[in-house]
Design a protein around this motif. Sequence first.
Motif, PDB file in Angstrom:
ATOM      1  N   SER A  78      -8.999  11.198  19.256  1.00 54.71           N
ATOM      2  CA  SER A  78      -8.739  10.336  18.103  1.00 54.71           C
ATOM      3  C   SER A  78      -7.315   9.819  18.259  1.00 54.71           C
ATOM      4  O   SER A  78      -6.761   9.886  19.367  1.00 54.71           O
ATOM      5  CB  SER A  78      -8.929  11.141  16.814  1.00 54.71           C
ATOM      6  OG  SER A  78      -8.861  10.318  15.669  1.00 54.71           O
ATOM      7  N   HIS A  79      -6.724   9.361  17.158  1.00 54.72           N
ATOM      8  CA  HIS A  79      -5.368   8.807  17.295  1.00 54.72           C
ATOM      9  C   HIS A  79      -4.300   9.859  17.054  1.00 54.72           C
ATOM     10  O   HIS A  79      -4.484  10.782  16.253  1.00 54.72           O
ATOM     11  CB  HIS A  79      -5.171   7.616  16.360  1.00 54.72           C
ATOM     12  CG  HIS A  79      -5.382   7.925  14.904  1.00 54.72           C
ATOM     13  ND1 HIS A  79      -4.351   8.180  14.029  1.00 54.72           N
ATOM     14  CD2 HIS A  79      -6.521   8.029  14.168  1.00 54.72           C
ATOM     15  CE1 HIS A  79      -4.848   8.400  12.818  1.00 54.72           C
ATOM     16  NE2 HIS A  79      -6.161   8.321  12.877  1.00 54.72           N
ATOM     17  N   LEU A  80      -3.189   9.658  17.739  1.00 59.00           N
ATOM     18  CA  LEU A  80      -2.080  10.611  17.665  1.00 59.00           C
ATOM     19  C   LEU A  80      -1.046  10.169  16.624  1.00 59.00           C
ATOM     20  O   LEU A  80      -0.222  10.961  16.187  1.00 59.00           O
ATOM     21  CB  LEU A  80      -1.431  10.678  19.061  1.00 59.00           C
ATOM     22  CG  LEU A  80      -0.550  11.853  19.407  1.00 59.00           C
ATOM     23  CD1 LEU A  80      -1.252  13.181  19.146  1.00 59.00           C
ATOM     24  CD2 LEU A  80      -0.120  11.774  20.862  1.00 59.00           C
ATOM     25  N   TYR A  89      -3.641  15.992   9.445  1.00 57.23           N
ATOM     26  CA  TYR A  89      -5.002  16.047   9.986  1.00 57.23           C
ATOM     27  C   TYR A  89      -5.564  14.705  10.443  1.00 57.23           C
ATOM     28  O   TYR A  89      -6.377  14.672  11.368  1.00 57.23           O
ATOM     29  CB  TYR A  89      -5.948  16.627   8.915  1.00 57.23           C
ATOM     30  CG  TYR A  89      -5.637  18.063   8.564  1.00 57.23           C
ATOM     31  CD1 TYR A  89      -6.423  19.093   9.045  1.00 57.23           C
ATOM     32  CD2 TYR A  89      -4.546  18.382   7.762  1.00 57.23           C
ATOM     33  CE1 TYR A  89      -6.145  20.411   8.733  1.00 57.23           C
ATOM     34  CE2 TYR A  89      -4.256  19.704   7.448  1.00 57.23           C
ATOM     35  CZ  TYR A  89      -5.052  20.713   7.927  1.00 57.23           C
ATOM     36  OH  TYR A  89      -4.764  22.012   7.623  1.00 57.23           O
ATOM     37  N   ASP A  90      -5.174  13.634   9.775  1.00 62.94           N
ATOM     38  CA  ASP A  90      -5.734  12.311  10.076  1.00 62.94           C
ATOM     39  C   ASP A  90      -5.410  11.970  11.533  1.00 62.94           C
ATOM     40  O   ASP A  90      -4.240  11.807  11.883  1.00 62.94           O
ATOM     41  CB  ASP A  90      -5.116  11.285   9.111  1.00 62.94           C
ATOM     42  CG  ASP A  90      -5.607   9.868   9.339  1.00 62.94           C
ATOM     43  OD1 ASP A  90      -6.456   9.651  10.223  1.00 62.94           O
ATOM     44  OD2 ASP A  90      -5.117   8.962   8.621  1.00 62.94           O
ATOM     45  N   GLY A  91      -6.424  11.865  12.358  1.00 64.63           N
ATOM     46  CA  GLY A  91      -6.225  11.560  13.780  1.00 64.63           C
ATOM     47  C   GLY A  91      -5.971  12.804  14.592  1.00 64.63           C
ATOM     48  O   GLY A  91      -6.777  13.186  15.457  1.00 64.63           O
ATOM     49  N   GLU A 123      -1.278   4.177  18.034  1.00 64.07           N
ATOM     50  CA  GLU A 123      -1.045   3.173  16.979  1.00 64.07           C
ATOM     51  C   GLU A 123      -2.301   2.704  16.228  1.00 64.07           C
ATOM     52  O   GLU A 123      -2.399   1.548  15.833  1.00 64.07           O
ATOM     53  CB  GLU A 123      -0.297   1.989  17.628  1.00 64.07           C
ATOM     54  CG  GLU A 123       0.331   0.953  16.701  1.00 64.07           C
ATOM     55  CD  GLU A 123       1.371   1.476  15.724  1.00 64.07           C
ATOM     56  OE1 GLU A 123       1.625   2.695  15.689  1.00 64.07           O
ATOM     57  OE2 GLU A 123       1.922   0.668  14.968  1.00 64.07           O
ATOM     58  N   GLU A 124      -3.240   3.638  16.004  1.00 67.63           N
ATOM     59  CA  GLU A 124      -4.422   3.257  15.244  1.00 67.63           C
ATOM     60  C   GLU A 124      -4.048   2.728  13.863  1.00 67.63           C
ATOM     61  O   GLU A 124      -4.637   1.784  13.343  1.00 67.63           O
ATOM     62  CB  GLU A 124      -5.368   4.463  15.110  1.00 67.63           C
ATOM     63  CG  GLU A 124      -6.707   4.152  14.474  1.00 67.63           C
ATOM     64  CD  GLU A 124      -6.783   4.437  12.983  1.00 67.63           C
ATOM     65  OE1 GLU A 124      -7.790   4.099  12.369  1.00 67.63           O
ATOM     66  OE2 GLU A 124      -5.808   4.975  12.417  1.00 67.63           O
ATOM     67  N   GLU A 125      -3.047   3.364  13.246  1.00 66.77           N
ATOM     68  CA  GLU A 125      -2.702   3.029  11.857  1.00 66.77           C
ATOM     69  C   GLU A 125      -1.996   1.688  11.724  1.00 66.77           C
ATOM     70  O   GLU A 125      -1.895   1.157  10.626  1.00 66.77           O
ATOM     71  CB  GLU A 125      -1.800   4.118  11.261  1.00 66.77           C
ATOM     72  CG  GLU A 125      -2.391   5.521  11.287  1.00 66.77           C
ATOM     73  CD  GLU A 125      -3.457   5.724  10.217  1.00 66.77           C
ATOM     74  OE1 GLU A 125      -3.836   4.757   9.545  1.00 66.77           O
ATOM     75  OE2 GLU A 125      -3.908   6.876  10.076  1.00 66.77           O
ATOM     76  N   GLY A 126      -1.444   1.193  12.828  1.00 65.94           N
ATOM     77  CA  GLY A 126      -0.687  -0.055  12.725  1.00 65.94           C
ATOM     78  C   GLY A 126       0.559   0.100  11.869  1.00 65.94           C
ATOM     79  O   GLY A 126       0.981  -0.850  11.215  1.00 65.94           O
ATOM     80  N   GLU A 189     -12.930  13.600   6.823  1.00 66.95           N
ATOM     81  CA  GLU A 189     -13.650  12.576   6.041  1.00 66.95           C
ATOM     82  C   GLU A 189     -12.690  11.630   5.323  1.00 66.95           C
ATOM     83  O   GLU A 189     -12.945  10.456   5.191  1.00 66.95           O
ATOM     84  CB  GLU A 189     -14.563  13.247   4.999  1.00 66.95           C
ATOM     85  CG  GLU A 189     -15.351  12.230   4.177  1.00 66.95           C
ATOM     86  CD  GLU A 189     -15.803  12.771   2.833  1.00 66.95           C
ATOM     87  OE1 GLU A 189     -15.811  13.996   2.628  1.00 66.95           O
ATOM     88  OE2 GLU A 189     -16.139  11.948   1.972  1.00 66.95           O
ATOM     89  N   GLN A 190     -11.590  12.164   4.798  1.00 65.81           N
ATOM     90  CA  GLN A 190     -10.597  11.402   4.029  1.00 65.81           C
ATOM     91  C   GLN A 190     -11.123  10.964   2.666  1.00 65.81           C
ATOM     92  O   GLN A 190     -10.563  10.058   2.039  1.00 65.81           O
ATOM     93  CB  GLN A 190     -10.091  10.171   4.805  1.00 65.81           C
ATOM     94  CG  GLN A 190      -9.569  10.499   6.191  1.00 65.81           C
ATOM     95  CD  GLN A 190      -9.013   9.309   6.929  1.00 65.81           C
ATOM     96  OE1 GLN A 190      -9.763   8.588   7.582  1.00 65.81           O
ATOM     97  NE2 GLN A 190      -7.723   9.093   6.841  1.00 65.81           N
ATOM     98  N   GLY A 191     -12.220  11.557   2.223  1.00 64.57           N
ATOM     99  CA  GLY A 191     -12.778  11.245   0.916  1.00 64.57           C
ATOM    100  C   GLY A 191     -13.408  12.517   0.358  1.00 64.57           C
ATOM    101  O   GLY A 191     -13.410  13.562   1.017  1.00 64.57           O
ATOM    102  N   SER A 377      -6.171  12.039   1.420  1.00 68.49           N
ATOM    103  CA  SER A 377      -5.742  11.625   2.760  1.00 68.49           C
ATOM    104  C   SER A 377      -4.659  10.557   2.661  1.00 68.49           C
ATOM    105  O   SER A 377      -4.421  10.019   1.589  1.00 68.49           O
ATOM    106  CB  SER A 377      -6.928  11.098   3.555  1.00 68.49           C
ATOM    107  OG  SER A 377      -6.534  10.856   4.886  1.00 68.49           O
ATOM    108  N   HIS A 378      -4.029  10.251   3.790  1.00 72.33           N
ATOM    109  CA  HIS A 378      -2.841   9.393   3.821  1.00 72.33           C
ATOM    110  C   HIS A 378      -1.843   9.938   2.804  1.00 72.33           C
ATOM    111  O   HIS A 378      -1.264   9.193   1.995  1.00 72.33           O
ATOM    112  CB  HIS A 378      -3.189   7.923   3.537  1.00 72.33           C
ATOM    113  CG  HIS A 378      -3.786   7.234   4.740  1.00 72.33           C
ATOM    114  ND1 HIS A 378      -4.077   5.906   4.786  1.00 72.33           N
ATOM    115  CD2 HIS A 378      -4.124   7.708   5.964  1.00 72.33           C
ATOM    116  CE1 HIS A 378      -4.582   5.584   5.976  1.00 72.33           C
ATOM    117  NE2 HIS A 378      -4.622   6.675   6.709  1.00 72.33           N
ATOM    118  N   ASN A 379      -1.641  11.215   2.894  1.00 72.10           N
ATOM    119  CA  ASN A 379      -0.839  11.961   1.912  1.00 72.10           C
ATOM    120  C   ASN A 379      -0.474  13.279   2.585  1.00 72.10           C
ATOM    121  O   ASN A 379      -1.318  13.861   3.273  1.00 72.10           O
ATOM    122  CB  ASN A 379      -1.732  12.195   0.671  1.00 72.10           C
ATOM    123  CG  ASN A 379      -1.040  12.932  -0.456  1.00 72.10           C
ATOM    124  OD1 ASN A 379      -0.284  13.874  -0.246  1.00 72.10           O
ATOM    125  ND2 ASN A 379      -1.321  12.514  -1.670  1.00 72.10           N
TER     126      ASN A 379
HETATM  127 MN    MN Z   1      -5.374   6.966   8.689  1.00 72.29          MN
END
Ligand code: MN
Length: 405
Positions: A78-80, A89-91, A123-126, A189-191, A377-379
């Motif tokens: 996944s993304h780093l 956890y995200d990525g 750079e998945e998140e941009g 899941e992020q949800g 998520s994103h937190n």
């Molecule tokens: Mn993300």
Amino acid sequence: MMGNEAGLKIEEMLCQLADATRIDGEIWRAAYTPEDRIAKNILREWIEEQGLEYREDAIGNVYGRLPGTKPGTVLTGSHLDTVKNGGKYDGALGVVTGVAALGYLKQSGYVPKHSLEVVGLMEEEGSCFASGCQGSRAICGTLKEEDLEEVGRDGVTLREALLSAGYQPEALKSAKRDDIRAIVELHIEQGPVLESEQKQIGIVDSIVGIFNYELTIQGSQNHAGTTSMPLRHDPVVAAAKFITESTRQMMEQAPSATLTYGMLQVFPGMQNVIADHVDLRIDMRDGSEEALLQDEVILKRALESIERKGFKTRLSKNHCLASAQMDPNVIQVIERHCKEKQLAYKHMNSGAGHDSMVFGKHFPTAMIFVPSIRGISHNPAEATAAADIQTGFELLCDVLKELSE
Ligand code: MN
Ligand code: HGY
Ligand code: MN
């Protein structure tokens, strides 16, 4: 495999990665920054400790490889990178679990037919280079020479950032892969759905499409104390009206859409100055391009209502990520293993964007979701229970084994 040993170990590795890459207490691993380098050095150690082959490609994706006896590769990872003030956890979960899975398979004496590789994507998140997913786009061959001229958050181009991080933008084409047979991305899941329905695993059927916009609302800069309320032309008030109105209309007319105003900048940005203009970034998502184009009409209609009040506006769509269907055959393999393991699973659509939506257009790709505690998520509070990580890890091992045969 006994207990939650792997889940606990993966959790510990995620904490180590996060703690090593904080800036002023916040996790932010953006592409080609010192934090990105630190994360890659740690990852390299882990990959080599597991007896896997480490390499970095021309765009900065990192790989760990367990060589097979036949041509062709099955890829996981996944993304780093993370968003600013993101979670652990995200990525990263997909990358670290991928390293652990390949290490486990190697140590258990497993020799795959098709090579197994884990990737940490760029750079998945941009969060620096807003178009995002540069790592997966390079692997698919859709990141082009002209994309290297994208200007990032710090005012440098992607090409310049690559050069200063020691990469080879001129060798961009060498990052493209033609040998990939299947991709499985494990992700949180992020949800809140899996947790609320007490499921251990989500099997992703499709991923939403995303339209991003930049919007400028132009007003008239003036003095905060001497310009009477009826006479002022305040773009901040217009922005507030637009945000409220577009949100209300979207909820009423397009209930499947999401609309987010996550970046607002007021210029010149002084307490005692009625602003000259406001810049907004808009993230709009829905299940298909057709739906997004209809949502865009709603957005533009809300904008017209402030234009009628005399505000000039400029709306430009700067990035689009097409929605994606995941591969039915890879999904079937995942589902069969869920059944064999008697896991509580469900099919679902992803409202978050992923590298898999880029991969899905080029390679047979599917995603495994594990539950997010309270759906956050994103937190920095993002978390997944060790037992759920363990389940994801064991499922991933079995799925990779089957796909590599
Ligand atoms: Mn993300
Ligand atoms: O924005 C997204 O959905 C993803 O987390 N990059
Ligand atoms: Mn992600």
